[in-house]
Scaffold this motif. Structure first.
Motif, PDB file in Angstrom:
ATOM      1  N   VAL A  33      15.002   5.553  -2.499  1.00 24.51           N
ATOM      2  CA  VAL A  33      13.648   5.015  -2.527  1.00 24.51           C
ATOM      3  C   VAL A  33      12.734   5.911  -1.704  1.00 24.51           C
ATOM      4  O   VAL A  33      13.063   6.267  -0.566  1.00 24.51           O
ATOM      5  CB  VAL A  33      13.598   3.572  -1.976  1.00 24.51           C
ATOM      6  N   GLU A  34      11.620   6.307  -2.304  1.00 22.58           N
ATOM      7  CA  GLU A  34      10.617   7.121  -1.629  1.00 22.58           C
ATOM      8  C   GLU A  34       9.322   6.324  -1.564  1.00 22.58           C
ATOM      9  O   GLU A  34       8.881   5.772  -2.572  1.00 22.58           O
ATOM     10  CB  GLU A  34      10.400   8.435  -2.395  1.00 22.58           C
ATOM     11  N   ASN A  35       8.717   6.268  -0.373  1.00 19.02           N
ATOM     12  CA  ASN A  35       7.541   5.435  -0.190  1.00 19.02           C
ATOM     13  C   ASN A  35       6.481   6.154   0.627  1.00 19.02           C
ATOM     14  O   ASN A  35       6.771   6.783   1.638  1.00 19.02           O
ATOM     15  CB  ASN A  35       7.935   4.134   0.525  1.00 19.02           C
ATOM     16  N   ALA A  36       5.229   6.054   0.174  1.00 21.54           N
ATOM     17  CA  ALA A  36       4.068   6.521   0.925  1.00 21.54           C
ATOM     18  C   ALA A  36       2.986   5.463   0.779  1.00 21.54           C
ATOM     19  O   ALA A  36       2.358   5.340  -0.270  1.00 21.54           O
ATOM     20  CB  ALA A  36       3.578   7.872   0.404  1.00 21.54           C
ATOM     21  N   GLY A  37       2.816   4.662   1.807  1.00 24.99           N
ATOM     22  CA  GLY A  37       1.833   3.579   1.734  1.00 24.99           C
ATOM     23  C   GLY A  37       2.439   2.237   2.069  1.00 24.99           C
ATOM     24  O   GLY A  37       3.517   2.155   2.655  1.00 24.99           O
ATOM     25  N   ASN A  38       1.756   1.171   1.683  1.00 23.10           N
ATOM     26  CA  ASN A  38       2.197  -0.167   2.066  1.00 23.10           C
ATOM     27  C   ASN A  38       2.756  -0.989   0.912  1.00 23.10           C
ATOM     28  O   ASN A  38       2.833  -2.214   1.002  1.00 23.10           O
ATOM     29  CB  ASN A  38       1.066  -0.938   2.748  1.00 23.10           C
ATOM     30  N   ALA A  49      18.057 -10.199   1.693  1.00 22.02           N
ATOM     31  CA  ALA A  49      17.028  -9.192   1.470  1.00 22.02           C
ATOM     32  C   ALA A  49      17.230  -7.989   2.381  1.00 22.02           C
ATOM     33  O   ALA A  49      17.357  -8.136   3.597  1.00 22.02           O
ATOM     34  CB  ALA A  49      15.646  -9.797   1.706  1.00 22.02           C
ATOM     35  N   LEU A  50      17.255  -6.806   1.781  1.00 17.80           N
ATOM     36  CA  LEU A  50      17.349  -5.555   2.532  1.00 17.80           C
ATOM     37  C   LEU A  50      16.108  -4.728   2.216  1.00 17.80           C
ATOM     38  O   LEU A  50      15.901  -4.327   1.064  1.00 17.80           O
ATOM     39  CB  LEU A  50      18.603  -4.769   2.143  1.00 17.80           C
ATOM     40  N   ASP A  51      15.283  -4.470   3.213  1.00 18.33           N
ATOM     41  CA  ASP A  51      14.092  -3.641   3.000  1.00 18.33           C
ATOM     42  C   ASP A  51      14.513  -2.197   2.771  1.00 18.33           C
ATOM     43  O   ASP A  51      15.182  -1.590   3.610  1.00 18.33           O
ATOM     44  CB  ASP A  51      13.162  -3.717   4.203  1.00 18.33           C
ATOM     45  N   MET A  52      14.086  -1.646   1.643  1.00 18.94           N
ATOM     46  CA  MET A  52      14.404  -0.261   1.311  1.00 18.94           C
ATOM     47  C   MET A  52      13.250   0.679   1.630  1.00 18.94           C
ATOM     48  O   MET A  52      13.309   1.873   1.329  1.00 18.94           O
ATOM     49  CB  MET A  52      14.762  -0.159  -0.169  1.00 18.94           C
ATOM     50  N   SER A  53      12.189   0.146   2.216  1.00 18.54           N
ATOM     51  CA  SER A  53      11.052   0.979   2.602  1.00 18.54           C
ATOM     52  C   SER A  53      10.347   0.323   3.778  1.00 18.54           C
ATOM     53  O   SER A  53      10.523  -0.876   4.043  1.00 18.54           O
ATOM     54  CB  SER A  53      10.075   1.146   1.431  1.00 18.54           C
ATOM     55  N   ASN A  54       9.557   1.112   4.484  1.00 19.60           N
ATOM     56  CA  ASN A  54       8.734   0.611   5.577  1.00 19.60           C
ATOM     57  C   ASN A  54       7.276   0.581   5.134  1.00 19.60           C
ATOM     58  O   ASN A  54       6.823   1.460   4.397  1.00 19.60           O
ATOM     59  CB  ASN A  54       8.868   1.513   6.810  1.00 19.60           C
ATOM     60  N   ASP A  55       6.537  -0.426   5.586  1.00 21.10           N
ATOM     61  CA  ASP A  55       5.116  -0.501   5.274  1.00 21.10           C
ATOM     62  C   ASP A  55       4.369   0.475   6.179  1.00 21.10           C
ATOM     63  O   ASP A  55       4.366   0.314   7.407  1.00 21.10           O
ATOM     64  CB  ASP A  55       4.587  -1.923   5.504  1.00 21.10           C
ATOM     65  N   HIS A  56       3.730   1.478   5.598  1.00 24.43           N
ATOM     66  CA  HIS A  56       3.010   2.477   6.382  1.00 24.43           C
ATOM     67  C   HIS A  56       1.619   1.969   6.746  1.00 24.43           C
ATOM     68  O   HIS A  56       0.605   2.355   6.160  1.00 24.43           O
ATOM     69  CB  HIS A  56       2.931   3.794   5.610  1.00 24.43           C
ATOM     70  N   ARG A  87      -0.197   6.414   5.311  1.00 24.13           N
ATOM     71  CA  ARG A  87       0.275   7.390   4.330  1.00 24.13           C
ATOM     72  C   ARG A  87      -0.294   6.974   2.974  1.00 24.13           C
ATOM     73  O   ARG A  87      -0.232   5.795   2.607  1.00 24.13           O
ATOM     74  CB  ARG A  87       1.807   7.446   4.256  1.00 24.13           C
ATOM     75  N   ALA A  88      -0.828   7.930   2.245  1.00 22.94           N
ATOM     76  CA  ALA A  88      -1.430   7.623   0.954  1.00 22.94           C
ATOM     77  C   ALA A  88      -1.697   8.903   0.191  1.00 22.94           C
ATOM     78  O   ALA A  88      -1.799   9.989   0.768  1.00 22.94           O
ATOM     79  CB  ALA A  88      -2.731   6.839   1.137  1.00 22.94           C
ATOM     80  N   ILE A  89      -1.846   8.774  -1.118  1.00 24.28           N
ATOM     81  CA  ILE A  89      -2.280   9.873  -1.975  1.00 24.28           C
ATOM     82  C   ILE A  89      -3.794   9.769  -2.118  1.00 24.28           C
ATOM     83  O   ILE A  89      -4.328   8.688  -2.349  1.00 24.28           O
ATOM     84  CB  ILE A  89      -1.599   9.787  -3.357  1.00 24.28           C
ATOM     85  N   GLY A  90      -4.489  10.898  -1.964  1.00 26.29           N
ATOM     86  CA  GLY A  90      -5.942  10.880  -2.098  1.00 26.29           C
ATOM     87  C   GLY A  90      -6.654  10.611  -0.790  1.00 26.29           C
ATOM     88  O   GLY A  90      -6.189  10.997   0.277  1.00 26.29           O
ATOM     89  N   THR A 108      -1.146  11.253   5.635  1.00 32.87           N
ATOM     90  CA  THR A 108      -0.307  12.163   4.853  1.00 32.87           C
ATOM     91  C   THR A 108       0.211  11.478   3.593  1.00 32.87           C
ATOM     92  O   THR A 108       0.328  10.254   3.543  1.00 32.87           O
ATOM     93  CB  THR A 108       0.891  12.661   5.691  1.00 32.87           C
ATOM     94  N   ALA A 109       0.489  12.285   2.585  1.00 37.50           N
ATOM     95  CA  ALA A 109       1.118  11.778   1.360  1.00 37.50           C
ATOM     96  C   ALA A 109       2.622  12.000   1.375  1.00 37.50           C
ATOM     97  O   ALA A 109       3.315  11.665   0.418  1.00 37.50           O
ATOM     98  CB  ALA A 109       0.500  12.459   0.132  1.00 37.50           C
ATOM     99  N   GLU A 110       3.127  12.576   2.458  1.00 37.42           N
ATOM    100  CA  GLU A 110       4.570  12.821   2.574  1.00 37.42           C
ATOM    101  C   GLU A 110       5.315  11.490   2.604  1.00 37.42           C
ATOM    102  O   GLU A 110       5.069  10.644   3.466  1.00 37.42           O
ATOM    103  CB  GLU A 110       4.870  13.606   3.848  1.00 37.42           C
ATOM    104  N   PRO A 111       6.252  11.248   1.690  1.00 35.72           N
ATOM    105  CA  PRO A 111       6.940   9.954   1.658  1.00 35.72           C
ATOM    106  C   PRO A 111       8.103   9.879   2.638  1.00 35.72           C
ATOM    107  O   PRO A 111       8.648  10.890   3.066  1.00 35.72           O
ATOM    108  CB  PRO A 111       7.456   9.872   0.223  1.00 35.72           C
ATOM    109  N   GLU A 112       8.449   8.661   2.994  1.00 35.96           N
ATOM    110  CA  GLU A 112       9.705   8.401   3.707  1.00 35.96           C
ATOM    111  C   GLU A 112      10.778   8.137   2.660  1.00 35.96           C
ATOM    112  O   GLU A 112      10.505   7.527   1.627  1.00 35.96           O
ATOM    113  CB  GLU A 112       9.564   7.175   4.616  1.00 35.96           C
TER     114      GLU A 112
END
Length: 218
Positions: A33-38, A49-56, A87-90, A108-112
């Motif tokens: 899972v790759e995430n950039a943003g919330n 429930a296992l969170d596979m991403s963090n809310d940026h 983290r966001a695109i744009g 940054t748009a760099e994902p976790e």
């Protein structure tokens, strides 16, 4: 994608929007899972429930530290007092956020990335935008989807019902849901583990001591 947003903004200043990105890749038994943003990805493992991403968001401590190390700041819960995500695109129009270049800027748009190995206990993956998680916790969402699947086992209907539930709870943000099921049959009922009863016996001597102690307290 972020570079494409930058080129569009350079050609037309009104094209200054931003967005988040959440991507799930499944290859064999691996889930990446790759995430950039919330937006958020949540895995149901036997009903847990296992969170596979963090809310940026600026309140996420790891992101706050990253932002401040790059010269940014958090004001009233917003990145540089302007944006609710870190983290966001744009968003190339926001001063002090991306003007130095995406690799060294607070925004940054760099994902976790998060990689795990799927097991037989893994039931489904929920991908949802922030409007879902503003009003529904990860565990609540898993419980809700499990009940829906047990009732009708229709993935599309589950997505619609989860979005409707967030709307019913007062969400005012984007409501987008994707659910990926790993098994054709609905999830089974989770049987709560009963705590083993521990029996305790007392010797006659201990009972006499206890009786004497209680009589002294009277």
């Amino acid at each position: 994608m972020d570079a494409a947003f930058a080129r569009s903004y350079a050609l037309e200043s009104t094209l200054s929007s931003g967005t988040t990105a959440l991507v799930a890749l499944i290859f064999g038994r691996s889930l990446l899972v790759e995430n950039a943003g919330n937006s958020r990805a949540v895995l149901s493992r036997n009903g847990r429930a296992l969170d596979m991403s963090n809310d940026h968001t600026p309140i996420y401590n790891k992101e706050r530290i990253r932002v401040e190390s790059l010269g940014g700041f958090i004001e009233d819960g917003y990145l540089n007092g302007q944006l609710a995500v870190t983290r966001a695109i744009g968003n190339w129009d926001m001063k002090g956020l991306k003007e130095m270049g995406d690799d060294i800027s607070p925004l940054t748009a760099e994902p976790e990335l998060k990689l795990i190995t799927l097991t037989k206990e893994d039931e489904f993956l929920i991908l949802g935008s922030d409007g879902i998680w503003d009003v529904i916790s990860s565990q609540n969402a898993v419980d809700f989807v499990r009940r829906q699947l047990q009732e009708h086992n229709d993935i599309n209907r589950c997505c619609m019902e989860l979005a409707k539930e967030a709307l019913r709870r007062g969400s005012f943000d984007n409501l987008t849901v994707v659910i990926v099921c790993f098994h054709p049959e609905p999830p089974s009922q989770v049987v709560a583990q009963r705590r083993a009863r521990v029996s305790r016996t007392f010797s006659a001597e201990e009972l006499l001591k206890l009786k004497s102690f209680l009589e002294e307290k009277k």
